[in-house]
Scaffold this active site. Structure first.
Site, PDB file in Angstrom:
ATOM      1  N   HIS A   1     -16.194  -2.013 -34.478  1.00  0.00           N
ATOM      2  CA  HIS A   1     -17.536  -2.608 -34.405  1.00  0.00           C
ATOM      3  C   HIS A   1     -17.579  -4.033 -34.959  1.00  0.00           C
ATOM      4  O   HIS A   1     -18.620  -4.662 -34.934  1.00  0.00           O
ATOM      5  CB  HIS A   1     -18.506  -1.715 -35.185  1.00  0.00           C
ATOM      6  CG  HIS A   1     -18.149  -1.673 -36.639  1.00  0.00           C
ATOM      7  ND1 HIS A   1     -16.997  -1.082 -37.109  1.00  0.00           N
ATOM      8  CD2 HIS A   1     -18.761  -2.195 -37.723  1.00  0.00           C
ATOM      9  CE1 HIS A   1     -16.919  -1.236 -38.421  1.00  0.00           C
ATOM     10  NE2 HIS A   1     -17.986  -1.909 -38.821  1.00  0.00           N
ATOM     11  N   ASP A   2     -16.474  -4.532 -35.492  1.00  0.00           N
ATOM     12  CA  ASP A   2     -16.441  -5.898 -36.029  1.00  0.00           C
ATOM     13  C   ASP A   2     -15.821  -6.902 -35.059  1.00  0.00           C
ATOM     14  O   ASP A   2     -15.587  -8.055 -35.435  1.00  0.00           O
ATOM     15  CB  ASP A   2     -15.640  -5.935 -37.343  1.00  0.00           C
ATOM     16  CG  ASP A   2     -16.364  -5.231 -38.478  1.00  0.00           C
ATOM     17  OD1 ASP A   2     -17.603  -5.186 -38.446  1.00  0.00           O
ATOM     18  OD2 ASP A   2     -15.686  -4.732 -39.392  1.00  0.00           O
TER      19      ASP A   2
ATOM     20  N   GLU B   1      -9.733   0.362 -45.427  1.00  0.00           N
ATOM     21  CA  GLU B   1      -9.761  -0.886 -44.658  1.00  0.00           C
ATOM     22  C   GLU B   1      -9.261  -1.984 -45.595  1.00  0.00           C
ATOM     23  O   GLU B   1      -9.918  -2.308 -46.577  1.00  0.00           O
ATOM     24  CB  GLU B   1     -11.189  -1.187 -44.189  1.00  0.00           C
ATOM     25  CG  GLU B   1     -11.258  -2.377 -43.275  1.00  0.00           C
ATOM     26  CD  GLU B   1     -12.556  -3.161 -43.386  1.00  0.00           C
ATOM     27  OE1 GLU B   1     -12.889  -3.868 -42.433  1.00  0.00           O
ATOM     28  OE2 GLU B   1     -13.242  -3.082 -44.430  1.00  0.00           O
TER      29      GLU B   1
ATOM     30  N   ASP C   1     -18.093   6.754 -43.403  1.00  0.00           N
ATOM     31  CA  ASP C   1     -17.732   5.397 -43.808  1.00  0.00           C
ATOM     32  C   ASP C   1     -18.375   5.172 -45.175  1.00  0.00           C
ATOM     33  O   ASP C   1     -19.607   5.156 -45.303  1.00  0.00           O
ATOM     34  CB  ASP C   1     -18.304   4.418 -42.765  1.00  0.00           C
ATOM     35  CG  ASP C   1     -17.611   3.082 -42.776  1.00  0.00           C
ATOM     36  OD1 ASP C   1     -17.165   2.655 -43.843  1.00  0.00           O
ATOM     37  OD2 ASP C   1     -17.544   2.455 -41.695  1.00  0.00           O
TER      38      ASP C   1
END
Ligand code: NOJ
Ligand code: CA
Length: 570
Positions: free
Chosen positions: A342-343, A265, A101
Site C-alpha cells: 500500500h506504500d 518492516e 499490522d
C-alpha cells in the site's frame, strides 16, 4: 529464546489487505471488516493462506490508521472487536490466518498517553515519548537537532507555549514512543498479548527499524541537499543495535512461546547481514523481514522532473537485489517476497505495461511466486489493477505521506503538470483505490460513492466477476500459479533447493531454476518488446505460460512482450 518450530508460513502465500479499500460491508462508502468477511471465499478460492491487514485500530486517520489513538479499540469505520472476532473465526474456518499490522514506533498525537504527556510534563506518560529542549541560535528557537523526518522537513514539532519539541520520524501527528523506556516495552507486549489471546496468528510490525534512536541527539553531518536546514539521516534512528534487544524482549514477553508469526518492516537502509541477524531461524527476534530493495528498481522513487518514458525497469538491479538477500539469508532465515504494498504505486504501473496488461500482470505473478521465500500479493494485483491515472493533485494530497512533498515540489518550481504526472506514477494513493469486484456502479465496492478516489478498472473488465468467468484472465492465472506454488512437491523444491540464476547477465530477462528430482525453471521477458534467450535445456512440461505456443529454434527462445514460462526442464 523460543522460536516457532513448525514455520507454517513457508508453505503459504500471503495477501495484503488495505481494509479501507477492500470491500464496504455497511454501505457508507468505506471498506470495513464486515466487507472483508463477506469476501473470504474469494480469498480462499484465490488460494492465499494468510492476510496481513493494514491497521484497523482506533485512529484519527492522519496516516490511514498508522496513527493509533487506542490499541484496544477497533476504528468504528472498520467495525468492532466483535467483527474482528468474527473475522478470525470465519477466516480460520477457511484455513486463512490473520496478521494484524501493529504500530510500535509511534502513536497518534490523540492517543491519551500523548495527551497526558502534553498536558502534564511531570506525568509518567511524558517519559513514553521523546521531548527535548530546542536550541537557541541568536534569538531564534530551533529544533533540538537538524534531523529530517520521512514526511516533514524536521522530525521535531514544537510544543506550544514551551521551549520543548517532541520527536516524530513520520507525520507531526505521529509522535514516536521511547523504546528505551522499559514501561513502553511492557505496554506494547501487553497489547500484542491481548490480540494473541483473541486468536490472531501474527503481526506485521510497522516501521520497526526505527524503534531505537541515537539518544545523544547530536546533529547529523550529512549534506543538506535542499538547504532547508534538515537532513534525513537514517543512521540516527534506523536499525540501531539496541533494536535487536528491544525485539528480543518483545518476542519473549508478548509471545510467551506461542507460535505467532512476527514480520518486521525494516525499511530501506538495512543491509542483508543486519536483516539476517534479526530474522535468524534460531536466534532472531523476528521470523520474516520486509526490506524495500526490490521496489522502485525503475528510478520511479522521487522521480519528479522525469518523464514517464524515462521510467524503465532496471532488470539487472532487480536480480541483484533479489540475489543479495537470497545469498545472505536463505541458509539461516525464512524470507518474504513481494513486489509492492500500500506504500507504492500499483505493480502494473511499476514493472508492468498498460499495453501488455494481462501478459505483464501474469509474468510478474509467475516470476515472484517461484522465488525462494513466502510471497505476499497486494490486493488488486491479482486483477491487474492500475494506478489512479485520472487522479487530481487533491486526491493524492489526501495522503499525509505525499502532502508535504507536493508543497516542496511547488517551492522548488515544478509545475502542477509535472507534479501530477509524477504523482500518478509514484504516489501511494495509486494503490489505495477501492478493489473492483464487478461491473456495477463503483465496481461493486460499495452501494454509494466511495470515500476514496476510485479507478475505472472495473469498467475495463478488470474486476473479480468478469475475471472469474474468463479462463484466460489474470485472476485465473494467479489461482493456477498459487495452486502450483502451494503444491507440496513444488513448494519443497522452491524452499529447499539451491536457487540458480540462468543467463544472469541478460539485461531483459529474469530466469532461474530449482533443481530436484524434477527441475523447474522460470523464464520471464521483463520488456514490452520481443527479446531472445539462449535455451540449452529440454522442455519436459510447460506448467504455466502466459502465451500460446513455444517459439524455440536452434536453442534460442523468442520471448514475446512479457512472455513468461514455468517449465519442467531436463
Ligand atoms: C510504514 C507503513 O507501511 C506506511 O503506510 C506508514 O505511513 C509508515 N510505516 C508510518 O507508520
Ligand atoms: Ca463501511
Amino acid at each position: 529464546m523460543e522460536k516457532n518450530s513448525d514455520r507454517w508460513w513457508r508453505n503459504e502465500v500471503g495477501y495484503i489487505v488495505y481494509p479501507e479499500a477492500f470491500k464496504d460491508g455497511n454501505g457508507d462508502g468505506i471498506g470495513d471488516l464486515k466487507g472483508l468477511i463477506s469476501k473470504l471465499d474469494y480469498l480462499k478460492d484465490l488460494g492465499v493462506g494468510m492476510l496481513w491487514i493494514c491497521p484497523i485500530f482506533a485512529s484519527p486517520m492522519e496516516d490511514n490508521g498508522y496513527d493509533v489513538s487506542d490499541y484496544y479499540a477497533i476504528n468504528p469505520r472498520f467495525g468492532s472487536l466483535e467483527d474482528l472476532k468474527l473475522l478470525l473465526s470465519e477466516a480460520h474456518e477457511r484455513n486463512i490466518r490473520i496478521l494484524l499490522d501493529l504500530v510500535l514506533n509511534h502513536t497518534s498525537k490523540e492517543h491519551p498517553w500523548f495527551q497526558k504527556a502534553l498536558a502534564d510534563p511531570s506525568s509518567e506518560e511524558r517519559s513514553y515519548y521523546i521531548f527535548r529542549k530546542g536550541k537557541m541560535v541568536g534569538d531564534k528557537l530551533l529544533p533540538p537537532t537538524n534531523w529530517g523526518s520521512f514526511f516533514t522537513p524536521s522530525c521535531w514539532e514544537k510544543v506550544e507555549g514551551s521551549d520543548e519539541f517532541y520527536f516524530h520520524a513520520f507525520g507531526s501527528g505521529m509522535p514516536d514512543v521511547d523504546w528505551s523506556n522499559p514501561k513502553v516495552r511492557e505496554l506494547y507486549a501487553e497489547i500484542a498479548d491481548f490480540y494473541i489471546k483473541l486468536g490472531v496468528d501474527g503481526f506485521r510490525l510497522d516501521a520497526v527499524a526505527h524503534l531505537a534512536k541515537d539518544l545523544s541527539f547530536t546533529d547529523s553531518d550529512l549534506y543538506d541537499e535542499d538547504g532547508d536546514g534538515f537532513v534525513l539521516d537514517p543512521s540516527k534512528f534506523s536499525n540501531r543495535p539496541e533494536l535487536f534487544h528491544y525485539l528480543e524482549e518483545f518476542r519473549e514477553k508478548a509471545l510467551k512461546g506461542r507460535s505467532v508469526l512476527l514480520i518486521g518492516e525494516v525499511g530501506g537502509s538495512v543491509q542483508p547481514y543486519e536483516g539476517k541477524a534479526l530474522a535468524d531461524r534460531l536466534s532472531g527476534p523476528l521470523d520474516l523481514l520486509f526490506n524495500f530493495d526490490t521496489v522502485w528498481n525503475n528510478g520511479n522513487f522521487g522521480s519528479i522532473g522525469k518523464k514517464d518514458e524515462e521510467i524503465v525497469t532496471d532488470v539487472m538491479q532487480l536480480k541483484h537485489n533479489f540475489t543479495r538477500w537470497y545469498d545472505a539469508c536463505h541458509n539461516s532465515c525464512d524470507m518474504p517476497l513481494y513486489w509492492c504494498n500500500h506504500d507504492h504505486p500499483r505493480l502494473l504501473a511499476q514493472y508492468g505495461s498498460r499495453i501488455y496488461r494481462k501478459e505483464s500482470a501474469k509474468a510478474l505473478a509467475l516470476t515472484l511466486l517461484f522465488l525462494y521465500g513466502t510471497p505476499f500479493l497486494y490486493q488488486g494485483e491479482e486483477l491487474a489493477m492500475d494506478n489512479l491515472i485520472e487522479g487530481s493533485i487533491e486526491d493524492f494530497a489526501a495522503d499525509v505521506g505525499t502532502a508535504d512533498s507536493i508543497t516542496s515540489y511547488r517551492k522548488a518550481g515544478y509545475s502542477d503538470e509535472q507534479i501530477l504526472s509524477f504523482l500518478r506514477r509514484a504516489a501511494r494513493m495509486n494503490a489505495r483505490t477501492p478493489l473492483s469486484w464487478d461491473s456495477s456502479p463503483y465496481g461493486g465496492f460499495s452501494e454509494v460513492k466511495p470515500l476514496l478516489p476510485y479507478t475505472k478498472d472495473y469498467l475495463a473488465g478488470y474486476n473479480a466477476k468478469v475475471e472469474h468467468d474468463d479462463p484466460y484472465s489474470v485472476l485465473n492465472f494467479y489461482r493456477s500459479a498459487i495452486a502450483l506454488r502451494k503444491n507440496t512437491y513444488y513448494n519443497n523444491l522452491v524452499q529447499n533447493s539451491q536457487l540458480e540464476w540462468i543467463d544472469w547477465n541478460h539485461q531483459d530477462v529474469i530466469s532461474y531454476l530449482h533443481r530436484g528430482y524434477t527441475t523447474i525453471m522460470v523464464i520471464t521477458n521483463m520488456r514490452p518488446y520481443q527479446v531472445y534467450f539462449t535455451f540449452n535445456f529440454q522442455i519436459a512440461d510447460v506448467l504455466l505460460h502466459n502465451y500460446d505456443g513455444v517459439l524455440l529454434s536452434n536453442h534460442v527462445l523468442t520471448l514475446r512482450p512479457f512472455e513468461s514460462y514455468l517449465l519442467v526442464v531436463k
